[in-house]
Design an enzyme around this catalytic site. Structure first.
Site, PDB file in Angstrom:
ATOM      1  CD  GLU A 222      94.910 -85.269   7.687  1.00 12.00           C
ATOM      2  OE1 GLU A 222      95.471 -84.241   8.076  1.00 12.00           O
ATOM      3  OE2 GLU A 222      94.234 -85.302   6.643  1.00 12.00           O
TER       4      GLU A 222
ATOM      5  NE  ARG B  39      94.412 -68.976  13.207  1.00 12.74           N
ATOM      6  CZ  ARG B  39      94.688 -68.730  11.942  1.00 12.74           C
ATOM      7  NH1 ARG B  39      93.800 -68.986  11.019  1.00 12.74           N
ATOM      8  NH2 ARG B  39      95.837 -68.214  11.597  1.00 12.74           N
TER       9      ARG B  39
ATOM     10  CG  ASN C 274      98.994 -66.568  13.824  1.00 10.21           C
ATOM     11  OD1 ASN C 274      99.777 -67.514  13.740  1.00 10.21           O
ATOM     12  ND2 ASN C 274      98.036 -66.357  12.952  1.00 10.21           N
ATOM     13  N   GLY C 275     102.461 -66.202  14.218  1.00 12.74           N
ATOM     14  CA  GLY C 275     103.498 -66.031  13.197  1.00 12.74           C
ATOM     15  C   GLY C 275     104.850 -66.378  13.796  1.00 12.74           C
TER      16      GLY C 275
ATOM     17  CD  GLU D  72      93.139 -86.267   0.525  1.00 13.09           C
ATOM     18  OE1 GLU D  72      94.320 -85.921   0.521  1.00 13.09           O
ATOM     19  OE2 GLU D  72      92.298 -85.784   1.314  1.00 13.09           O
TER      20      GLU D  72
ATOM     21  CG  HIS E 135     109.617-100.700  -9.851  1.00 15.37           C
ATOM     22  ND1 HIS E 135     110.494-101.259 -10.744  1.00 15.37           N
ATOM     23  CD2 HIS E 135     108.466-100.497 -10.540  1.00 15.37           C
ATOM     24  CE1 HIS E 135     109.904-101.370 -11.927  1.00 15.37           C
ATOM     25  NE2 HIS E 135     108.667-100.912 -11.821  1.00 15.37           N
TER      26      HIS E 135
ATOM     27  CB  CYS F 175      98.744 -68.988  17.208  1.00 16.74           C
ATOM     28  SG  CYS F 175     100.311 -69.780  17.554  1.00 16.74           S
TER      29      CYS F 175
ATOM     30  CE  LYS G  45      92.146 -86.227   4.817  1.00 16.93           C
ATOM     31  NZ  LYS G  45      92.379 -85.253   3.813  1.00 16.93           N
TER      32      LYS G  45
ATOM     33  CE  LYS H 163      90.263 -77.262   7.708  1.00 19.63           C
ATOM     34  NZ  LYS H 163      90.253 -78.536   6.970  1.00 19.63           N
TER      35      LYS H 163
ATOM     36  CD1 TRP I 104      99.742 -76.730  16.289  1.00 18.00           C
ATOM     37  CD2 TRP I 104     101.321 -75.604  15.188  1.00 18.00           C
ATOM     38  NE1 TRP I 104     100.392 -77.617  15.460  1.00 18.00           N
ATOM     39  CE2 TRP I 104     101.363 -76.956  14.785  1.00 18.00           C
ATOM     40  CE3 TRP I 104     102.237 -74.715  14.620  1.00 18.00           C
ATOM     41  CZ2 TRP I 104     102.268 -77.440  13.841  1.00 18.00           C
ATOM     42  CZ3 TRP I 104     103.139 -75.200  13.689  1.00 18.00           C
ATOM     43  CH2 TRP I 104     103.152 -76.541  13.301  1.00 18.00           C
TER      44      TRP I 104
HETATM   45  O1  M6R Z   1      94.429 -74.741   3.642  1.00 26.00           O
HETATM   46  P1  M6R Z   1      95.268 -75.511   2.688  1.00 26.00           P
HETATM   47  O2  M6R Z   1      94.454 -76.251   1.683  1.00 26.00           O
HETATM   48  O3  M6R Z   1      96.331 -74.680   2.030  1.00 26.00           O
HETATM   49  O4  M6R Z   1      96.005 -76.595   3.578  1.00 26.00           O
HETATM   50  C1  M6R Z   1      96.965 -77.456   3.035  1.00 26.00           C
HETATM   51  C2  M6R Z   1      97.277 -78.571   3.992  1.00 26.00           C
HETATM   52  O5  M6R Z   1      97.795 -78.068   5.187  1.00 26.00           O
HETATM   53  C3  M6R Z   1      96.051 -79.432   4.300  1.00 26.00           C
HETATM   54  O6  M6R Z   1      95.450 -79.931   3.146  1.00 26.00           O
HETATM   55  C4  M6R Z   1      96.438 -80.616   5.224  1.00 26.00           C
HETATM   56  O7  M6R Z   1      97.246 -81.516   4.531  1.00 26.00           O
HETATM   57  C5  M6R Z   1      95.187 -81.295   5.781  1.00 26.00           C
HETATM   58  N1  M6R Z   1      95.398 -81.641   7.144  1.00 26.00           N
HETATM   59  C6  M6R Z   1      94.833 -82.530   5.059  1.00 26.00           C
HETATM   60  O8  M6R Z   1      93.708 -83.156   5.565  1.00 26.00           O
END
Ligand code: M6R
Length: 599
Positions: A479, A27, A100-101, A472, A495, A2, A476, A594, A74
């Site tokens: 997501e 956020r 927020n929290g 990774e 396996h 949020c 990408k 984010k 959020w």
């Molecule tokens: O801000 P941070 O690097 O701690 O965030 C960690 C993850 O939330 C972040 O890397 C997330 O997996 C991204 N959406 C990946 O693209």
């Protein structure tokens, strides 16, 4: 999660609040609302969906007041709808809060309030804050907020206004909050971008701090009421740095910024054949390293393990922060806990850091956002200096994390008195140029994306350093394109996953030249033998794989230690182009935010 923004001043308030929310949309973005004190009462407007829905609402035009708070949500408790959107009001509609929290004991507080006659109208945990403040308010808003917080368990960044008070009261525990100091106006926000177009002067609130903000002044105290003197910091990032600069999406802009962001990570840290880092403890005394992180940052941690063990010759463990924090990790005062986080606010990573510190470990953060909570709690740190990353999918922060880990690795080796490989230092300094070359092939990657955009499943395979690169690449893709993708160590497919291989399951091999090349070629043959479709990422000079693979993506040849950085570029581009060709909202993928400030 949020985002919060608040304003007190003489300018037209609604554009300040709405534009601030837009900058915080990363956020969370499932509903939004504002509340403004005008004509002796509180005007509240809330909408489900993106900030744009709120910005379009006709009522907004008539809003005119000097004090207001706003929120982009959020959802954690209660589905995204107008009722659950913030700001939340008390029964008499005199008090408004944004939060927020997570209030962990909200159920008990809710029951207590209902027994006392309060009418709670949302399903959120946050609304109890407005009613508790109402319960305690006797003309002193600060006192009422303090009494409320004394009853609350959990995390909060919150802002409160009262219809009879010309001030905003804010409080922080576990969720970020800053105060922006302007000329005859003051701001409050979850993060700097929200207020940067108005002021570069910022005060970071720490946990358990409360501030009362007037139009020309502010006073910060701790929960015991002692006055605090948090310093005003000058933000260096420009508004322009936060814009898209002509790219269709922030993610694409951030992918193309990598030569620059990596140069910034390296700047001033390699000098006269030595690594310069300011680390406040004796790193050569460290016996073991434990790295914790989440998501993409966890992938860079895995690459860090390969580097630290092979170059710095130090035993390194990597753990998901969310797992580390709840097991009984064996971490002692001889160990170093490294936390990696782009935002510096990820709740699990922060908790893992606190857990490791409590067990006596030294701590070191690899962080992008300056002044973030984690950056302030670690003993020492390496800032990435990658610049703001707005796209939800992390790209430039990831490659900068790997560079920072390599710098740290070399630094530890140097401090242990083991000679550094001069050529490796030179090649590392050259890496922005190699990234640039990799980016020049974006169009070729786009053509491959066009062919595969409608596929339902992908497999990404790599070995050694390129196994985390495969993880990774798969993250990408999933997501932002919502295509199922899995990363695996290439040799592991026999396996189990090999059973999935057929003509509908493309396999992306990260197969650039290294000591395991022959083995990965055998894994590729195994896939081809089962009618699998192979997309291979290969070194420029490699012609052997062209004969086996169906599609080839070439990358500039670099030594193995640097390959994870260069190899990530085409995988970021592949994910980006597939998502964009599918017509998806690349920068704000569904269900994601984010900065994950709840566990
Ligand atoms: O801000 P941070 O690097 O701690 O965030 C960690 C993850 O939330 C972040 O890397 C997330 O997996 C991204 N959406 C990946 O693209």
């Amino acid at each position: 999660m949020c985002g919060i923004i608040g304003y007190i001043g003489q300018k037209k308030i609604s554009p300040i609040l709405i534009n601030g929310l837009k900058k915080l949309e990363y956020r969370g973005y499932d509903s939004a609302g504002i509340c403004v004190l005008e004509n002796g009462g509180l005007t509240i407007i809330k909408k489900t969906g993106r900030i744009e829905e709120l910005a379009k609402s006709p009522e907004l035009k008539n809003v005119n007041g000097a004090i207001g708070i706003a929120h982009t949500r959020w959802a954690t408790h209660g589905e995204p709808n107008e009722q659950n959107a913030h700001p939340h009001l008390d029964c008499e509609q005199k008090i408004a809060i944004v939060h927020n929290g997570i209030i962990e004991n909200y159920q008990a507080l809710r029951e207590l309030l209902i027994k006392e006659g309060h009418k709670i109208s949302s399903e959120t945990d946050s609304e109890v804050l407005a009613h508790l403040i109402e319960k305690f308010y006797k003309g002193d808003l600060l006192k009422a907020v303090k009494e409320t917080l004394a009853l609350v368990d959990g995390a909060y960044g919150m802002a409160v206004i009262h219809k009879d008070q010309d001030k905003i009261v804010v409080a922080r525990k576990g969720s970020p909050l800053i105060i922006g100091v302007g000329e005859g106006e003051m701001f409050v926000a979850s993060d700097v971008p929200a207020i940067l177009e108005h002021t570069k002067k910022v005060i970071y609130l720490n946990d358990d701090e409360i501030a009362v903000i007037g139009q020309n002044d502010y006073q910060i105290t701790n929960l015991a009421g002692e006055k605090l003197d948090n310093k005003i910091e000058e933000i260096k990032w420009s508004v322009e740095q936060m814009e898209k600069k002509g790219y269709k999406h922030f993610m694409l802009k951030e992918i193309f910024e990598q030569p620059e962001s990596i140069s910034n990570t390296l700047r001033g840290r390699i000098k006269d054949g030595k690594i310069k880092l300011s680390i406040d403890f004796d790193i050569k005394e460290i016996k073991k390293i434990v790295i914790t992180a989440c998501g993409t940052s966890w992938h860079s941690a895995l690459i860090g393990k390969y580097l630290l063990e092979s170059i710095a010759e130090i035993s390194t463990e990597v753990d998901y922060a969310s797992e580390f924090r709840y097991r009984q990790p064996i971490v002692t005062k001889n160990d170093l806990a490294i936390v990696i986080s782009q935002s510096g606010e990820t709740a699990d990573t922060l908790a893992a850091l606190r857990e490791a510190k409590q067990r006596g470990a030294k701590s070191l953060g690899i962080i992008n956002v300056v002044g973030s909570t984690i950056s302030r709690e670690v003993d020492s740190g390496i800032y990435l200096h990658a610049g703001p990353e707005i796209g939800v999918a992390s790209t430039k922060a990831f490659t900068s994390q790997v560079v920072a880990l390599l710098l740290l690795t070399l630094y530890i080796r140097q401090e242990k008195g083991i000679a550094l490989d001069k050529e490796l230092l030179e090649d590392l300094a050259d890496i922005p140029e190699k990234i640039d070359q990799a980016l020049h092939r974006a169009e070729e990657v786009k053509e491959i994306a066009q062919k595969f955009k409608d596929i339902k499943n992908f497999l990404y395979l790599g070995r050694g350093l390129n196994f985390p690169v495969a993880l990774e690449g798969a993250l990408k893709l999933k997501e932002i394109s919502y295509i199922h993708a899995e990363g695996y160590p290439a040799a592991e497919i026999k396996h189990g996953p090999i059973a999935l291989i057929d003509e509908n399951m493309p396999v992306v091999f990260i197969a650039t030249k290294n000591s395991l090349s022959e083995k990965i070629i055998s894994n590729m043959e195994e896939v081809k033998a089962r009618q699998g479709v192979v997309i291979a990422l290969v070194s420029d000079s490699d012609e052997r794989i062209e004969k086996i693979a169906d599609y080839i993506i070439k990358v500039p040849e670099v030594r193995n230690e640097l390959s994870a950085i260069v190899n990530s570029i085409p995988l970021q581009l592949l994910a980006y182009y597939i998502a964009d060709l599918r017509g998806l909202d690349v920068d704000k993928p569904r269900n994601l935010a984010k900065s994950v400030t709840v566990e």
